[in-house]
Design a protein around this motif. Structure first.
Motif, PDB file in Angstrom:
ATOM      1  N   TRP A  80      22.389  43.575  80.544  1.00  0.00           N
ATOM      2  CA  TRP A  80      23.213  42.710  79.711  1.00  0.00           C
ATOM      3  C   TRP A  80      24.347  43.466  79.046  1.00  0.00           C
ATOM      4  O   TRP A  80      25.412  42.898  78.785  1.00  0.00           O
ATOM      5  CB  TRP A  80      22.373  41.959  78.673  1.00  0.00           C
ATOM      6  CG  TRP A  80      21.797  40.699  79.248  1.00  0.00           C
ATOM      7  CD1 TRP A  80      20.495  40.405  79.481  1.00  0.00           C
ATOM      8  CD2 TRP A  80      22.550  39.568  79.737  1.00  0.00           C
ATOM      9  NE1 TRP A  80      20.377  39.174  80.063  1.00  0.00           N
ATOM     10  CE2 TRP A  80      21.616  38.640  80.234  1.00  0.00           C
ATOM     11  CE3 TRP A  80      23.916  39.256  79.791  1.00  0.00           C
ATOM     12  CZ2 TRP A  80      22.009  37.412  80.779  1.00  0.00           C
ATOM     13  CZ3 TRP A  80      24.295  38.033  80.335  1.00  0.00           C
ATOM     14  CH2 TRP A  80      23.348  37.133  80.815  1.00  0.00           C
ATOM     15  N   ARG A  81      24.132  44.730  78.767  1.00  0.00           N
ATOM     16  CA  ARG A  81      25.225  45.522  78.206  1.00  0.00           C
ATOM     17  C   ARG A  81      26.393  45.573  79.188  1.00  0.00           C
ATOM     18  O   ARG A  81      27.555  45.323  78.829  1.00  0.00           O
ATOM     19  CB  ARG A  81      24.723  46.928  77.874  1.00  0.00           C
ATOM     20  CG  ARG A  81      25.773  47.772  77.163  1.00  0.00           C
ATOM     21  CD  ARG A  81      25.340  49.222  77.062  1.00  0.00           C
ATOM     22  NE  ARG A  81      26.506  50.046  76.820  1.00  0.00           N
ATOM     23  CZ  ARG A  81      27.389  50.387  77.742  1.00  0.00           C
ATOM     24  NH1 ARG A  81      27.230  49.980  78.986  1.00  0.00           N
ATOM     25  NH2 ARG A  81      28.435  51.140  77.436  1.00  0.00           N
ATOM     26  N   LEU A  82      26.073  45.859  80.446  1.00  0.00           N
ATOM     27  CA  LEU A  82      27.125  45.910  81.471  1.00  0.00           C
ATOM     28  C   LEU A  82      27.755  44.538  81.659  1.00  0.00           C
ATOM     29  O   LEU A  82      28.969  44.388  81.749  1.00  0.00           O
ATOM     30  CB  LEU A  82      26.536  46.390  82.800  1.00  0.00           C
ATOM     31  CG  LEU A  82      26.187  47.874  82.870  1.00  0.00           C
ATOM     32  CD1 LEU A  82      25.374  48.164  84.124  1.00  0.00           C
ATOM     33  CD2 LEU A  82      27.439  48.727  82.850  1.00  0.00           C
ATOM     34  N   ARG A  83      26.895  43.522  81.726  1.00  0.00           N
ATOM     35  CA  ARG A  83      27.409  42.170  81.955  1.00  0.00           C
ATOM     36  C   ARG A  83      28.306  41.722  80.828  1.00  0.00           C
ATOM     37  O   ARG A  83      29.330  41.081  81.033  1.00  0.00           O
ATOM     38  CB  ARG A  83      26.237  41.187  82.059  1.00  0.00           C
ATOM     39  CG  ARG A  83      25.609  41.124  83.408  1.00  0.00           C
ATOM     40  CD  ARG A  83      25.181  39.729  83.741  1.00  0.00           C
ATOM     41  NE  ARG A  83      26.319  38.836  83.853  1.00  0.00           N
ATOM     42  CZ  ARG A  83      26.236  37.513  83.911  1.00  0.00           C
ATOM     43  NH1 ARG A  83      25.054  36.936  83.833  1.00  0.00           N
ATOM     44  NH2 ARG A  83      27.306  36.764  84.020  1.00  0.00           N
ATOM     45  N   LEU A  84      27.909  42.053  79.615  1.00  0.00           N
ATOM     46  CA  LEU A  84      28.690  41.633  78.450  1.00  0.00           C
ATOM     47  C   LEU A  84      30.103  42.203  78.539  1.00  0.00           C
ATOM     48  O   LEU A  84      31.088  41.487  78.350  1.00  0.00           O
ATOM     49  CB  LEU A  84      27.973  42.122  77.189  1.00  0.00           C
ATOM     50  CG  LEU A  84      28.204  41.375  75.895  1.00  0.00           C
ATOM     51  CD1 LEU A  84      28.047  39.883  76.071  1.00  0.00           C
ATOM     52  CD2 LEU A  84      27.223  41.890  74.838  1.00  0.00           C
ATOM     53  N   LEU A  85      30.186  43.484  78.872  1.00  0.00           N
ATOM     54  CA  LEU A  85      31.505  44.111  79.009  1.00  0.00           C
ATOM     55  C   LEU A  85      32.314  43.406  80.093  1.00  0.00           C
ATOM     56  O   LEU A  85      33.505  43.144  79.934  1.00  0.00           O
ATOM     57  CB  LEU A  85      31.366  45.598  79.343  1.00  0.00           C
ATOM     58  CG  LEU A  85      30.941  46.490  78.183  1.00  0.00           C
ATOM     59  CD1 LEU A  85      30.676  47.910  78.673  1.00  0.00           C
ATOM     60  CD2 LEU A  85      32.017  46.515  77.106  1.00  0.00           C
ATOM     61  N   GLU A  86      31.648  43.095  81.192  1.00  0.00           N
ATOM     62  CA  GLU A  86      32.369  42.452  82.277  1.00  0.00           C
ATOM     63  C   GLU A  86      32.758  41.018  81.934  1.00  0.00           C
ATOM     64  O   GLU A  86      33.843  40.556  82.287  1.00  0.00           O
ATOM     65  CB  GLU A  86      31.529  42.520  83.558  1.00  0.00           C
ATOM     66  CG  GLU A  86      31.520  43.931  84.129  1.00  0.00           C
ATOM     67  CD  GLU A  86      30.452  44.174  85.172  1.00  0.00           C
ATOM     68  OE1 GLU A  86      30.286  45.341  85.573  1.00  0.00           O
ATOM     69  OE2 GLU A  86      29.766  43.209  85.577  1.00  0.00           O
ATOM     70  N   MET A  87      31.884  40.321  81.238  1.00  0.00           N
ATOM     71  CA  MET A  87      32.220  38.956  80.820  1.00  0.00           C
ATOM     72  C   MET A  87      33.402  38.976  79.850  1.00  0.00           C
ATOM     73  O   MET A  87      34.295  38.130  79.926  1.00  0.00           O
ATOM     74  CB  MET A  87      31.002  38.292  80.143  1.00  0.00           C
ATOM     75  CG  MET A  87      29.914  37.886  81.112  1.00  0.00           C
ATOM     76  SD  MET A  87      28.361  37.431  80.277  1.00  0.00           S
ATOM     77  CE  MET A  87      28.763  35.789  79.650  1.00  0.00           C
ATOM     78  N   LEU A  88      33.402  39.955  78.942  1.00  0.00           N
ATOM     79  CA  LEU A  88      34.513  40.066  78.010  1.00  0.00           C
ATOM     80  C   LEU A  88      35.808  40.309  78.777  1.00  0.00           C
ATOM     81  O   LEU A  88      36.830  39.667  78.528  1.00  0.00           O
ATOM     82  CB  LEU A  88      34.274  41.232  77.038  1.00  0.00           C
ATOM     83  CG  LEU A  88      33.258  40.968  75.933  1.00  0.00           C
ATOM     84  CD1 LEU A  88      32.864  42.279  75.244  1.00  0.00           C
ATOM     85  CD2 LEU A  88      33.826  39.987  74.915  1.00  0.00           C
ATOM     86  N   ARG A  89      35.739  41.224  79.724  1.00  0.00           N
ATOM     87  CA  ARG A  89      36.923  41.543  80.498  1.00  0.00           C
ATOM     88  C   ARG A  89      37.436  40.327  81.258  1.00  0.00           C
ATOM     89  O   ARG A  89      38.621  40.028  81.262  1.00  0.00           O
ATOM     90  CB  ARG A  89      36.620  42.677  81.480  1.00  0.00           C
ATOM     91  CG  ARG A  89      37.828  43.105  82.282  1.00  0.00           C
ATOM     92  CD  ARG A  89      37.425  44.016  83.410  1.00  0.00           C
ATOM     93  NE  ARG A  89      36.525  43.342  84.332  1.00  0.00           N
ATOM     94  CZ  ARG A  89      35.758  43.962  85.211  1.00  0.00           C
ATOM     95  NH1 ARG A  89      35.786  45.277  85.287  1.00  0.00           N
ATOM     96  NH2 ARG A  89      34.970  43.294  86.012  1.00  0.00           N
TER      97      ARG A  89
END
Lengths: 326, 326
Positions: free
Chosen positions: A273-282
């Protein structure tokens, strides 16, 4: 209530749709997946509504080099789980050419051999050339299948590069499929895919060279053991004969047990989720930026830069409204 | 004047540095590349200052599957251009594991065999696990080499996946290196890399199967010709013997002539800049978003989502300050 194939109107409550989905209605499932895959209006609201109902399905990611027999293996694994009474969703991800929006060479979209079996729902996905986002969308579609009550979600893709790492690492259990006699040694396969594997499968293991592939994997594992203490097992299969499939399912169970035992499931999900969150933000901010820039403006700026009439760095600062960054 | 290895202080004029760079000072070149690669303070100002001086170097991108002998080929090509009196920059790009920040398996960083020859400057680059950006940075480093007066910039990477497509397509001429007897057919190589090739090289062409690879390329080309009318030539080489290198250089010249003749060079550069601009915009806004979110906050949010105490979609909206999007 009006739910169009294109999404939800802003005045449409999605609650009834959500209930149909969770009750197992396949048309509601198909529509939800389309909305989510295409970012149709209401897609985020739908996912928000589904999110509390996710977390029950077992999510497996599978990939391998072209020619590894991955499709056959996934089919066999799906049959195995069906015989055990599980319902499945299969997402077949096909990263396609950014230039044409579709695969030119070969055919990686597997026909729905299981089409008469409502216990298996198969969805094929392709990039359509957009900048990134495929791993995100795959994860969102898996969430829809999860919330719909499917016991298992299999995410399968082909290839052993960074794209595939991004797609399969968001699963709970990642399976990497190798074959004997690959043109290049195990060592030449990029570190990324070898590191995210929770289980290695050597398919076509009756072919010459299977032992060597296993030795190379073991030797890599002793050189660079995983920091979490799990040593990915090596399962030999002959998918075309259905051999080794039960052993593979057993290895999956062992890994899931390991995750539960060491409380690592939460750790793994948090990392994902940490990785996904960054990608979703981007992706979110990028969508906003692109909305403010028409295609013709973009093309005009690009030509000015190519002619050296404008420098791209100043332009980016201007467009993002930033002060000069030092 | 103070120029540290870490970049420019905000009160430092970079103009003298720029002049040293353009005069061929290798230490200034190395420092500039470091600043640009690491996004050290002042990196964007440096690139803005360099930009008007770019556009003169011929930029080639080369990639191929592992085992294709790409490094040997690039070495031979570099020697060829040196003999012809050209100065070169070589950027060796090594997409590494996102987990460890460095290559675990094998060693793809080629030793500087040319180290005594100031006419060739070699730089190795790796991802360090950051989200995207490697193709961008590679392009920026190429711009530094271009502005420094190098006649040619060779960008070499290994692999035939989307990452490599992103890296080499920003070159003016893209060369894809294949070998006979690859574990998988030409057809199984993803469409993306086959489509961006301006020139195909069949290296180790004395090995059995070279003719077949050539036939497969030709047959692909007749099935799916390029829309711009250029049919990528197939050059056979035996890099270990230096055979076919002059022919490869000749094919590069032919393609460059074609670009000039059809005024396609501007079109190609504009297309490249369109893609780059989008990616630069995305990276810039993403850097800003990440600066506003501490690592501990991110980890906390990730754990809350993993425990289903928070849904990621609402969080992203909140963090990006957006109203609900329907």
């Amino acid at each position: 209530m009006c739910i169009t194939l294109n999404g939800l109107s802003s005045s449409t409550p999605w609650q009834p749709w959500l209930e149909e989905l969770r009750a197992g209605d396949v048309r509601a499932l198909a529509r939800a997946i389309s909305v989510v895959e295409n970012h149709a209006p209401g897609w985020q609201e739908l996912l928000k509504g589904l999110f509390p109902h996710t977390g029950r399905a077992r999510i497996l990611g599978l990939t391998g080099a072209p020619g590894a027999g991955k499709s056959t293996l996934v089919d066999q694994l799906a049959r195995h789980y069906r015989k055990a009474g599980r319902s499945l969703g299969i997402i077949a991800v096909d990263p396609s050419s950014p230039y044409t929006g579709g695969a030119i060479l070969g055919d990686r979209i597997r026909m729905q051999e299981h089409f008469a079996d409502a216990g298996i729902y198969i969805r094929s996905m392709a990039t359509r050339g957009s900048l990134g986002g495929l791993a995100q969308t795959t994860s969102d579609v898996a969430a829809v299948l999860d919330a719909s009550g499917r016991d298992m979600v299999l995410i399968e893709t082909v290839g052993v590069g960074q794209d595939e790492v991004d797609i399969v690492r968001l699963a709970e259990t990642t399976i990497v499929i190798l074959v004997p006699g690959m043109g290049d040694d195990v060592q030449s396969i990029k570190a990324g895919i070898m590191e995210i594997a929770d289980i290695f499968v050597i398919n076509k293991s009756d072919h010459e060279g299977a032992e060597r592939v296993e030795r190379e994997i073991r030797s890599m594992q002793s050189l660079a053991p995983r920091s979490d203490g799990w040593t990915p097992p090596v399962v030999k299969t002959i998918a075309s004969q259905g051999a080794g499939i039960a052993e593979l399912a057993g290895a999956v169970e062992q890994y899931e047990e390991y995750l539960r035992r060491e409380d690592r499931l939460l750790q793994r999900k948090s990392q994902n989720w940490r990785l996904r969150l960054l990608e979703m933000l981007r992706d979110t901010v990028m969508e906003r930026v692109q909305r403010q820039l028409s295609e013709s403006e973009l093309a005009r700026y690009a030509e000015e830069i190519a002619q050296h009439r404008r420098d791209p760095y100043s332009l980016v600062e201007e467009l993002t409204g930033r002060a000069a960054h030092t």
